[in-house]
Design a protein around this motif. Structure first.
Motif, PDB file in Angstrom:
ATOM      1  N   PHE A   1       0.819  -1.215   0.000  1.00 23.86           N
ATOM      2  CA  PHE A   1       0.000   0.000   0.000  1.00 23.86           C
ATOM      3  C   PHE A   1       0.856   1.270   0.000  1.00 23.86           C
ATOM      4  O   PHE A   1       0.431   2.309  -0.506  1.00 23.86           O
ATOM      5  CB  PHE A   1      -0.953  -0.012   1.199  1.00 23.86           C
ATOM      6  CG  PHE A   1      -2.037  -1.047   1.075  1.00 23.86           C
ATOM      7  CD1 PHE A   1      -3.123  -0.822   0.246  1.00 23.86           C
ATOM      8  CD2 PHE A   1      -1.959  -2.247   1.760  1.00 23.86           C
ATOM      9  CE1 PHE A   1      -4.129  -1.782   0.108  1.00 23.86           C
ATOM     10  CE2 PHE A   1      -2.951  -3.210   1.633  1.00 23.86           C
ATOM     11  CZ  PHE A   1      -4.038  -2.977   0.800  1.00 23.86           C
ATOM     12  N   SER A   2       2.052   1.184   0.567  1.00 26.35           N
ATOM     13  CA  SER A   2       2.929   2.360   0.541  1.00 26.35           C
ATOM     14  C   SER A   2       3.412   2.639  -0.879  1.00 26.35           C
ATOM     15  O   SER A   2       3.660   3.791  -1.251  1.00 26.35           O
ATOM     16  CB  SER A   2       4.125   2.152   1.481  1.00 26.35           C
ATOM     17  OG  SER A   2       5.004   1.178   0.980  1.00 26.35           O
ATOM     18  N   ILE A   3       3.524   1.582  -1.699  1.00 23.59           N
ATOM     19  CA  ILE A   3       3.899   1.774  -3.101  1.00 23.59           C
ATOM     20  C   ILE A   3       2.791   2.520  -3.841  1.00 23.59           C
ATOM     21  O   ILE A   3       3.056   3.412  -4.659  1.00 23.59           O
ATOM     22  CB  ILE A   3       4.180   0.417  -3.776  1.00 23.59           C
ATOM     23  CG1 ILE A   3       5.324  -0.328  -3.067  1.00 23.59           C
ATOM     24  CG2 ILE A   3       4.505   0.609  -5.256  1.00 23.59           C
ATOM     25  CD1 ILE A   3       6.649   0.374  -3.113  1.00 23.59           C
TER      26      ILE A   3
ATOM     27  N   ALA B   1       6.838  -1.937   7.808  1.00 24.72           N
ATOM     28  CA  ALA B   1       5.888  -1.753   6.714  1.00 24.72           C
ATOM     29  C   ALA B   1       4.765  -0.795   7.115  1.00 24.72           C
ATOM     30  O   ALA B   1       4.339   0.058   6.325  1.00 24.72           O
ATOM     31  CB  ALA B   1       5.313  -3.104   6.295  1.00 24.72           C
ATOM     32  N   LEU B   2       4.285  -0.919   8.349  1.00 19.94           N
ATOM     33  CA  LEU B   2       3.250  -0.005   8.847  1.00 19.94           C
ATOM     34  C   LEU B   2       3.759   1.434   8.881  1.00 19.94           C
ATOM     35  O   LEU B   2       3.050   2.375   8.516  1.00 19.94           O
ATOM     36  CB  LEU B   2       2.807  -0.432  10.249  1.00 19.94           C
ATOM     37  CG  LEU B   2       1.987  -1.728  10.349  1.00 19.94           C
ATOM     38  CD1 LEU B   2       1.829  -2.133  11.812  1.00 19.94           C
ATOM     39  CD2 LEU B   2       0.623  -1.557   9.697  1.00 19.94           C
ATOM     40  N   THR B   3       5.007   1.596   9.320  1.00 20.36           N
ATOM     41  CA  THR B   3       5.612   2.930   9.351  1.00 20.36           C
ATOM     42  C   THR B   3       5.679   3.535   7.961  1.00 20.36           C
ATOM     43  O   THR B   3       5.398   4.725   7.765  1.00 20.36           O
ATOM     44  CB  THR B   3       7.018   2.865   9.964  1.00 20.36           C
ATOM     45  OG1 THR B   3       6.924   2.378  11.298  1.00 20.36           O
ATOM     46  CG2 THR B   3       7.671   4.240   9.981  1.00 20.36           C
TER      47      THR B   3
ATOM     48  N   ASN C   1       4.338   7.715   4.354  1.00 18.84           N
ATOM     49  CA  ASN C   1       4.003   8.052   2.968  1.00 18.84           C
ATOM     50  C   ASN C   1       2.694   8.816   2.897  1.00 18.84           C
ATOM     51  O   ASN C   1       2.536   9.740   2.088  1.00 18.84           O
ATOM     52  CB  ASN C   1       3.921   6.779   2.117  1.00 18.84           C
ATOM     53  CG  ASN C   1       5.267   6.364   1.572  1.00 18.84           C
ATOM     54  OD1 ASN C   1       5.924   7.107   0.864  1.00 18.84           O
ATOM     55  ND2 ASN C   1       5.691   5.166   1.917  1.00 18.84           N
ATOM     56  N   PHE C   2       1.755   8.434   3.741  1.00 25.55           N
ATOM     57  CA  PHE C   2       0.463   9.135   3.758  1.00 25.55           C
ATOM     58  C   PHE C   2       0.638  10.577   4.238  1.00 25.55           C
ATOM     59  O   PHE C   2      -0.014  11.495   3.720  1.00 25.55           O
ATOM     60  CB  PHE C   2      -0.531   8.393   4.648  1.00 25.55           C
ATOM     61  CG  PHE C   2      -1.905   8.993   4.648  1.00 25.55           C
ATOM     62  CD1 PHE C   2      -2.743   8.825   3.550  1.00 25.55           C
ATOM     63  CD2 PHE C   2      -2.353   9.748   5.719  1.00 25.55           C
ATOM     64  CE1 PHE C   2      -4.008   9.392   3.536  1.00 25.55           C
ATOM     65  CE2 PHE C   2      -3.618  10.322   5.713  1.00 25.55           C
ATOM     66  CZ  PHE C   2      -4.447  10.141   4.613  1.00 25.55           C
ATOM     67  N   ILE C   3       1.521  10.785   5.211  1.00 24.46           N
ATOM     68  CA  ILE C   3       1.790  12.151   5.691  1.00 24.46           C
ATOM     69  C   ILE C   3       2.364  13.009   4.564  1.00 24.46           C
ATOM     70  O   ILE C   3       1.955  14.163   4.359  1.00 24.46           O
ATOM     71  CB  ILE C   3       2.764  12.117   6.891  1.00 24.46           C
ATOM     72  CG1 ILE C   3       2.103  11.464   8.107  1.00 24.46           C
ATOM     73  CG2 ILE C   3       3.231  13.538   7.248  1.00 24.46           C
ATOM     74  CD1 ILE C   3       3.039  11.214   9.266  1.00 24.46           C
TER      75      ILE C   3
ATOM     76  N   ILE D   1       0.691  16.468   2.769  1.00 19.73           N
ATOM     77  CA  ILE D   1       1.421  17.741   2.626  1.00 19.73           C
ATOM     78  C   ILE D   1       1.469  18.168   1.164  1.00 19.73           C
ATOM     79  O   ILE D   1       1.262  19.343   0.832  1.00 19.73           O
ATOM     80  CB  ILE D   1       2.843  17.612   3.201  1.00 19.73           C
ATOM     81  CG1 ILE D   1       2.779  17.377   4.715  1.00 19.73           C
ATOM     82  CG2 ILE D   1       3.671  18.858   2.889  1.00 19.73           C
ATOM     83  CD1 ILE D   1       4.112  17.036   5.347  1.00 19.73           C
ATOM     84  N   TYR D   2       1.746  17.218   0.261  1.00 19.03           N
ATOM     85  CA  TYR D   2       1.822  17.545  -1.162  1.00 19.03           C
ATOM     86  C   TYR D   2       0.468  17.964  -1.724  1.00 19.03           C
ATOM     87  O   TYR D   2       0.398  18.845  -2.588  1.00 19.03           O
ATOM     88  CB  TYR D   2       2.362  16.349  -1.946  1.00 19.03           C
ATOM     89  CG  TYR D   2       3.868  16.168  -1.856  1.00 19.03           C
ATOM     90  CD1 TYR D   2       4.616  16.816  -0.879  1.00 19.03           C
ATOM     91  CD2 TYR D   2       4.535  15.337  -2.741  1.00 19.03           C
ATOM     92  CE1 TYR D   2       5.984  16.647  -0.792  1.00 19.03           C
ATOM     93  CE2 TYR D   2       5.910  15.158  -2.669  1.00 19.03           C
ATOM     94  CZ  TYR D   2       6.625  15.814  -1.686  1.00 19.03           C
ATOM     95  OH  TYR D   2       7.991  15.633  -1.616  1.00 19.03           O
TER      96      TYR D   2
END
Length: 486
Positions: free
Chosen positions: A341-343, A393-395, A400-402, A406-407
């Motif tokens: 999901f981070s990808i 992986a959770l981190t 990435n969501f943070i 911001i973006y």
């Protein structure tokens, strides 16, 4: 200005660079994946962990050696093609200083940090790989800046074909892990000499001469690009270092088995990034409307590509791990389900980051990754201790969501145009339907076939408008030389 009204030469340049970027990145990623897959499968999780730990540390330090100078060189050359020799020489002395300092700092790091003997010597050997690679990155950046990506493709092809052959020979002879490290150094040196010869063909001569006036002119830009460059890589790789310190090198091997698999997906945004960065840097100044439309197209292509893939990987994580690696990597299955999901989030981040860079707002990216890296360190320490490898992986998902939030805030007006429309609503609905159908089917091969059909039907005919379809695919499908321009 419509996309089809782009100057013929500019459109040709973008498409040609996309093609060469595709070849370059695919070759590099596949060769690297083969290298790491070979070590992971035939040398075991512990040795794989030691090698990937050393390689990750070296790459983190390499970003200190590069200090964003390569990206800055690309953007400045795109704006000053008539003075390419001067721009190249302006940054080169600074580059040499950073390489020399990094070389020394990495040796000190190797001596001070408590490492296994294997990891220590791998770091020492790969330090020379750092020097040669950093120099090559700068030389290659010159060709990217003047939009001649075929030069990089030529060098990359030579390096990676040679690497594949050497890895096969070393694996067949069950060579020591140190031999793999020495091979990387020697092959990189040879490819560096090759790209240097290409520079000479363009009458670019290496001169280490400090121009204080010019360096002073770019000082603030160098700092901003450098901070972003270092912390961006550190942010994405600090988990590997912390896993080594908290859980040991075998945990690094399990985690990196997942990461090296998923990094193949990042070929797609990297190809688009490499191909469009010089052109978008120029278009932001020349024609803001076209710059925005091409950025929007990039966003759509990344969305339609990644979300179905995430669903397929999540549903088939066990099959994928067993197919690629073996049963000794069973611990990687839940990590893969979480980390994928981070990808997906990174795919959404990429076009927004490109907008910031090409609109001269790199400072936002620099400060974002700086603070998020600190958050990542804190969360990794807490979550790895509590959830072991899955904590890393959770981190990654959280941080990435943070960055994404911001973006989005930094590009709020653009995001409202991109995401508040009926096509995106159709896209969200289609992804939900796609997920349920694939979960019901429960077959990996059929999932892939369905994905291809989904891309052709919904992706091409629904998500993209007619103008975007012509711009992105017309030449490929009709084999005509950009007839949409005529």
């Amino acid at each position: 200005m419509r996309l089809k009204e782009l100057n013929d030469n500019k459109l040709k340049s973008i498409k040609k660079n996309t093609f060469f970027s595709l070849i370059t990145i695919v070759l590099r990623v596949l060769a690297n994946f083969f290298l790491f897959w070979t070590i992971a499968r035939f040398y075991g999780a512990e040795i794989f962990g030691q090698f990937t730990y050393a390689f990750t540390v070296v790459n983190i330090f390499m970003f200190l050696a590069d200090f964003g100078l390569d990206i800055l060189l690309i953007t400045e050359l795109a704006k000053n093609k008539d003075s390419f020799n001067r721009v190249f020489q302006d940054f080169f002395p600074v580059k040499i200083i950073f390489i020399a300092l990094t070389f020394v700092i990495l040796i000190v790091y190797s001596l001070l940090v408590n490492l296994s003997s294997t990891s220590f010597w791998l770091l020492i050997i790969l330090n020379f790989y750092l020097v040669f690679t950093s120099l090559q990155n700068y030389f290659i950046a010159f060709f990217k800046g003047i939009e001649l990506l075929y030069q990089e493709t030529k060098v990359t092809f030579f390096y990676n074909i040679l690497l594949l052959l050497v890895v096969i020979v070393l694996c067949y002879n069950r060579a020591s892990i140190y031999c793999f490290a020495f091979a990387l150094v020697i092959i990189r040196l040879v490819s560096l000499l090759l790209v240097y010869k290409c520079l000479l063909d363009f009458n670019v001569r290496i001169k280490i001469k400090f121009n204080e006036l010019q360096i002073s002119k770019y000082k603030s830009q160098i700092s901003i690009f450098g901070i972003h460059y270092i912390f961006n890589y550190l942010y994405y790789n600090i988990d590997t270092l912390l896993l080594a310190y908290i859980l040991g090198e075998k945990a690094v091997g399990i985690f990196q088995a997942v990461f090296k698999l998923l990094v193949i997906l990042l070929i797609i945004p990297e190809i688009i990034n490499n191909a469009l960065l010089p052109s978008l840097s120029r278009l932001y100044t020349e024609n803001r409307t076209t710059w925005l439309k091409i950025s929007s197209l990039m966003n759509k292509l990344l969305l339609i590509t990644i979300f179905p893939v995430v669903i397929i990987i999540f549903l088939n994580a066990d099959s994928i791990i067993h197919l690629v690696y073996s049963n000794q990597y069973n611990e990687a299955i839940p990590v893969l389900k979480v980390y994928v999901f981070s990808i997906a989030i990174r795919f959404i981040i990429e076009p927004l980051g490109m907008v910031l860079t090409t609109s001269n707002r790199q400072k936002i990216r620099a400060f974002t990754v700086f603070w998020v890296t600190i958050i990542s360190i804190i969360l990794n320490i807490i979550l790895i201790k509590q959830y072991n490898i899955i904590g890393a992986a959770l981190t990654a998902n959280i941080t990435n969501f943070i960055v994404l939030v911001i973006y989005v805030i930094s590009n709020l007006g653009i995001c409202l145009q991109w995401y508040l429309n009926k096509n995106v609503l159709y896209f969200v609905f289609s992804i939900i339907v796609f997920a349920f159908i694939n979960a019901y089917i429960g077959n990996f091969i059929l999932n892939i076939i369905l994905y291809i059909l989904y891309l052709i039907t919904f992706g091409y005919f629904v998500l993209l408008n007619e103008e975007e379809r012509k711009f992105a695919f017309h030449n490929v499908l009709t084999n005509k030389n950009f007839s949409i321009m005529k």
